[in-house]
Design an enzyme around this catalytic site. Structure first.
Site, PDB file in Angstrom:
ATOM      1  N   ARG A  84     -12.793  -4.639  -6.790  1.00 38.89           N
ATOM      2  CA  ARG A  84     -12.495  -5.379  -5.551  1.00 38.89           C
ATOM      3  C   ARG A  84     -13.790  -5.649  -4.799  1.00 38.89           C
ATOM      4  O   ARG A  84     -14.620  -4.760  -4.633  1.00 38.89           O
ATOM      5  CB  ARG A  84     -11.627  -4.530  -4.616  1.00 38.89           C
ATOM      6  CG  ARG A  84     -10.201  -4.439  -4.938  1.00 38.89           C
ATOM      7  CD  ARG A  84      -9.370  -3.939  -3.759  1.00 38.89           C
ATOM      8  NE  ARG A  84     -10.045  -2.974  -2.886  1.00 38.89           N
ATOM      9  CZ  ARG A  84      -9.525  -2.478  -1.782  1.00 38.89           C
ATOM     10  NH1 ARG A  84      -8.321  -2.868  -1.391  1.00 38.89           N
ATOM     11  NH2 ARG A  84     -10.168  -1.602  -1.042  1.00 38.89           N
TER      12      ARG A  84
ATOM     13  N   PHE B 218       0.855  -1.185   0.000  1.00 42.01           N
ATOM     14  CA  PHE B 218       0.000   0.000   0.000  1.00 42.01           C
ATOM     15  C   PHE B 218       0.900   1.247   0.000  1.00 42.01           C
ATOM     16  O   PHE B 218       1.941   1.265   0.661  1.00 42.01           O
ATOM     17  CB  PHE B 218      -0.907  -0.022   1.241  1.00 42.01           C
ATOM     18  CG  PHE B 218      -1.928   1.071   1.247  1.00 42.01           C
ATOM     19  CD1 PHE B 218      -3.060   0.981   0.446  1.00 42.01           C
ATOM     20  CD2 PHE B 218      -1.746   2.200   2.019  1.00 42.01           C
ATOM     21  CE1 PHE B 218      -4.008   2.006   0.428  1.00 42.01           C
ATOM     22  CE2 PHE B 218      -2.679   3.238   2.009  1.00 42.01           C
ATOM     23  CZ  PHE B 218      -3.808   3.126   1.210  1.00 42.01           C
TER      24      PHE B 218
ATOM     25  N   TYR C  29     -10.475   0.254  11.100  1.00 48.19           N
ATOM     26  CA  TYR C  29     -11.723   0.568  10.393  1.00 48.19           C
ATOM     27  C   TYR C  29     -12.128  -0.433   9.321  1.00 48.19           C
ATOM     28  O   TYR C  29     -13.176  -0.282   8.717  1.00 48.19           O
ATOM     29  CB  TYR C  29     -11.645   1.978   9.780  1.00 48.19           C
ATOM     30  CG  TYR C  29     -10.383   2.267   8.981  1.00 48.19           C
ATOM     31  CD1 TYR C  29     -10.204   1.760   7.712  1.00 48.19           C
ATOM     32  CD2 TYR C  29      -9.366   3.047   9.521  1.00 48.19           C
ATOM     33  CE1 TYR C  29      -9.053   2.024   6.987  1.00 48.19           C
ATOM     34  CE2 TYR C  29      -8.212   3.317   8.812  1.00 48.19           C
ATOM     35  CZ  TYR C  29      -8.061   2.806   7.549  1.00 48.19           C
ATOM     36  OH  TYR C  29      -6.912   3.056   6.846  1.00 48.19           O
ATOM     37  N   LYS C  30     -11.285  -1.443   9.053  1.00 46.18           N
ATOM     38  CA  LYS C  30     -11.660  -2.401   7.999  1.00 46.18           C
ATOM     39  C   LYS C  30     -12.416  -3.576   8.636  1.00 46.18           C
ATOM     40  O   LYS C  30     -13.588  -3.461   8.978  1.00 46.18           O
ATOM     41  CB  LYS C  30     -10.431  -2.857   7.235  1.00 46.18           C
ATOM     42  CG  LYS C  30      -9.727  -1.738   6.469  1.00 46.18           C
ATOM     43  CD  LYS C  30      -8.500  -2.270   5.748  1.00 46.18           C
ATOM     44  CE  LYS C  30      -7.627  -1.171   5.176  1.00 46.18           C
ATOM     45  NZ  LYS C  30      -8.171  -0.519   3.990  1.00 46.18           N
TER      46      LYS C  30
ATOM     47  N   ASP D 273       2.117  -5.344   8.363  1.00 42.18           N
ATOM     48  CA  ASP D 273       0.970  -4.436   8.315  1.00 42.18           C
ATOM     49  C   ASP D 273      -0.273  -5.313   8.188  1.00 42.18           C
ATOM     50  O   ASP D 273      -0.505  -5.956   7.153  1.00 42.18           O
ATOM     51  CB  ASP D 273       1.116  -3.492   7.112  1.00 42.18           C
ATOM     52  CG  ASP D 273      -0.062  -2.522   7.002  1.00 42.18           C
ATOM     53  OD1 ASP D 273      -1.152  -2.841   7.506  1.00 42.18           O
ATOM     54  OD2 ASP D 273       0.114  -1.456   6.384  1.00 42.18           O
TER      55      ASP D 273
HETATM   56  C1  LIG Z   1      -2.071  -2.177   3.938  1.00 43.78           C
HETATM   57  C2  LIG Z   1      -2.544  -0.808   4.318  1.00 43.78           C
HETATM   58  N1  LIG Z   1      -1.801  -0.046   5.142  1.00 43.78           N
HETATM   59  C3  LIG Z   1      -2.217   1.192   5.516  1.00 43.78           C
HETATM   60  C4  LIG Z   1      -3.421   1.701   5.053  1.00 43.78           C
HETATM   61  C5  LIG Z   1      -3.910   3.065   5.431  1.00 43.78           C
HETATM   62  O1  LIG Z   1      -3.188   3.731   6.384  1.00 43.78           O
HETATM   63  P1  LIG Z   1      -3.949   4.825   7.295  1.00 43.78           P
HETATM   64  O2  LIG Z   1      -4.880   4.041   8.170  1.00 43.78           O
HETATM   65  O3  LIG Z   1      -2.894   5.550   7.994  1.00 43.78           O
HETATM   66  O4  LIG Z   1      -4.738   5.686   6.357  1.00 43.78           O
HETATM   67  C6  LIG Z   1      -4.217   0.933   4.206  1.00 43.78           C
HETATM   68  C7  LIG Z   1      -5.505   1.483   3.724  1.00 43.78           C
HETATM   69  O5  LIG Z   1      -6.244   0.927   2.971  1.00 43.78           O
HETATM   70  C8  LIG Z   1      -3.766  -0.340   3.826  1.00 43.78           C
HETATM   71  O6  LIG Z   1      -4.507  -1.092   2.989  1.00 43.78           O
END
Ligand SMILES: Cc1ncc(COP(=O)(O)O)c(C=O)c1O
Length: 416
Positions: free
Chosen positions: A376, A130, A227-228, A202
């Site tokens: 997606r 990402f 939030y996911k 991550d």
């Molecule tokens: C793998 C990954 N890392 C980080 C993020 C987003 O980071 P943040 O929560 O700081 O916006 C996402 C967002 O979709 C993501 O898919």
């Protein structure tokens, strides 16, 4: 026997009737007439959240005022909510902290991990990671005078054989956010650590979606969002995991007063709090933390192995429906067919992905797209049904076959 739309409907009904987590769907306030396949971007609203927020606003904040920092556990929320997330990612208590954004946690954790390998000069990240992970790897490397190698997970062993003794940290995601491919966390963790590097995962697309066993795998650091799949709400606090063996030595670069050993002592010099607590930076986002805490109650009696089994059934059924219903319509599934290589989403390549996503949304089927050409569809066994999947693919077939979308529409996929 050939598979027909009618037999797919029977199959969906049978699979839903047998789904062990079918009753959990009631724990979410899903809007009528919507098929929601974007919980891998923003989880839906859990029914437990509104009454808790109401209480936090009116009783805790409105009446308790500043006393609620102690009386209602606001001060301890980062550690308490962190431990609650920890249960979902295989972390024993005291190693996970909730707060800030994934990006902030990533910067802090990656910097601290690299500093634990001062004799090494490289950070490894995934070229398909990402964007925030790639940008922050570059930022950390430039601040610490390190180099960055962008190596696909499949190529990591070969890379480590060539220059593994220079690698300080390997920072990957178990799930590719675009294709939904699931990488082998155990094998990659082992390979990196055998070369003497530390590992940072991550978990944005894994926490709450599949069993993650950080302690058992011996992972060093992890971060993820709330939030996911955790359904903590838009912009929910993220989390950081620091393995206990690093607690004495890790030094996050963001030395805010909340991470001080004695924050209310108002000392002249910074002295880090013990353990993961030094990962705190500034005043925590209490409303969001308590919202996430309430959302996590959805998982209270849920077995993540069952979530994984349900998710695989849903993605497997999705791929099957794609084969049966979308044949000849220009779609290419990019999510691996092998169950052990699938995360909790299905991605389909199509040259008109943007227009199709728009047309689906207009019919109440909410997925998303990633530029330039990926549709997606996230599934979550806590609330997605096989009937949802069949409705979505049937709708996609209708709009594609009848041309009921704008083929010239182009865009970047918008927020999320
Ligand atoms: C793998 C990954 N890392 C980080 C993020 C987003 O980071 P943040 O929560 O700081 O916006 C996402 C967002 O979709 C993501 O898919």
């Amino acid at each position: 026997m050939t598979t027909t739309p009618t037999s797919l409907a029977g199959r969906a009904a049978g699979l839903d009737a047998d789904a062990p987590l079918g009753h959990v769907r009631e724990r979410f306030l899903l809007p009528q007439g919507v098929v929601y396949l974007d919980g891998n971007s923003l989880g839906p609203l859990p029914a437990a959240v509104p009454p808790v927020l109401e209480d936090v606003l009116h009783r805790q904040w409105g009446t308790g005022l500043i006393r609620s920092w102690n009386d209602h556990g606001w001060w301890d929320a980062p550690a308490r909510v962190g431990d609650r997330v920890g249960r979902l990612i295989g972390a024993a208590p005291g190693q996970t902290l909730a707060g800030d954004s994934t990006s902030v946690q990533l910067y802090n954790a990656l910097s601290a991990a690299a500093a634990l390998r001062p004799d090494r000069s490289l950070l490894v990240t995934d070229p398909d990671h990402f964007p925030t992970d790639r940008y922050l790897a570059d930022a950390v490397a430039s601040r610490l005078g390190l180099g960055v190698r962008r190596i696909r997970p499949a190529d990591l062993p070969g890379h480590l054989a060539a220059e593994g003794d220079r690698v300080a940290v390997v920072a990957y995601s178990p799930v590719d956010y675009r294709t939904g491919e699931l990488h082998d966390m155990a094998a990659l963790t082992r390979a990196a650590q055998r070369a003497g590097a530390l590992v940072l995962w991550d978990l944005c697309h894994a926490a709450g979606a599949l069993p993650v066993r950080l302690d058992a795998l011996g992972v060093d650091f992890a971060v993820g969002c709330g939030y996911k799949f955790l359904s903590g709400g838009p912009g929910a606090p993220a989390f950081v995991y620091v393995a206990r063996r690093h607690h004495a030595d890790w030094r996050p670069p963001m030395t805010g007063w909340n991470g001080h050993a004695d924050p209310f002592g108002l000392h002249e010099e910074y002295l880090p709090a013990p353990g993961v607590g030094r990962g705190r930076i500034g005043t925590p986002p209490v409303l969001s933390l308590l919202c996430l805490e309430a959302a996590l109650s959805v998982f209270d009696d849920v077995d993540l192995d069952q979530v994984r089994a349900g998710s695989l059934s849903l993605t497997g059924f999705f791929l099957h429906c794609t084969e049966v219903l979308l044949d000849g319509l220009g779609f290419e599934p990019v999510t691996p067919a092998e169950p052990e290589r699938r995360g909790s989403q299905v991605s389909l390549r199509h040259p008109h992905a943007f227009g199709l996503a728009r047309a689906l949304e207009a019919r109440g089927v909410i997925g998303d797209m990633r530029a330039p050409d990926l549709l997606r569809f996230g599934v979550n066994a806590l609330f997605t049904t096989h009937q949802d999947v069949l409705t979505a693919v049937t709708c996609l077939r209708e709009i594609t076959a009848t041309g009921a979308y704008d083929p010239s529409a182009h865009g970047a996929g918008g927020v999320t």
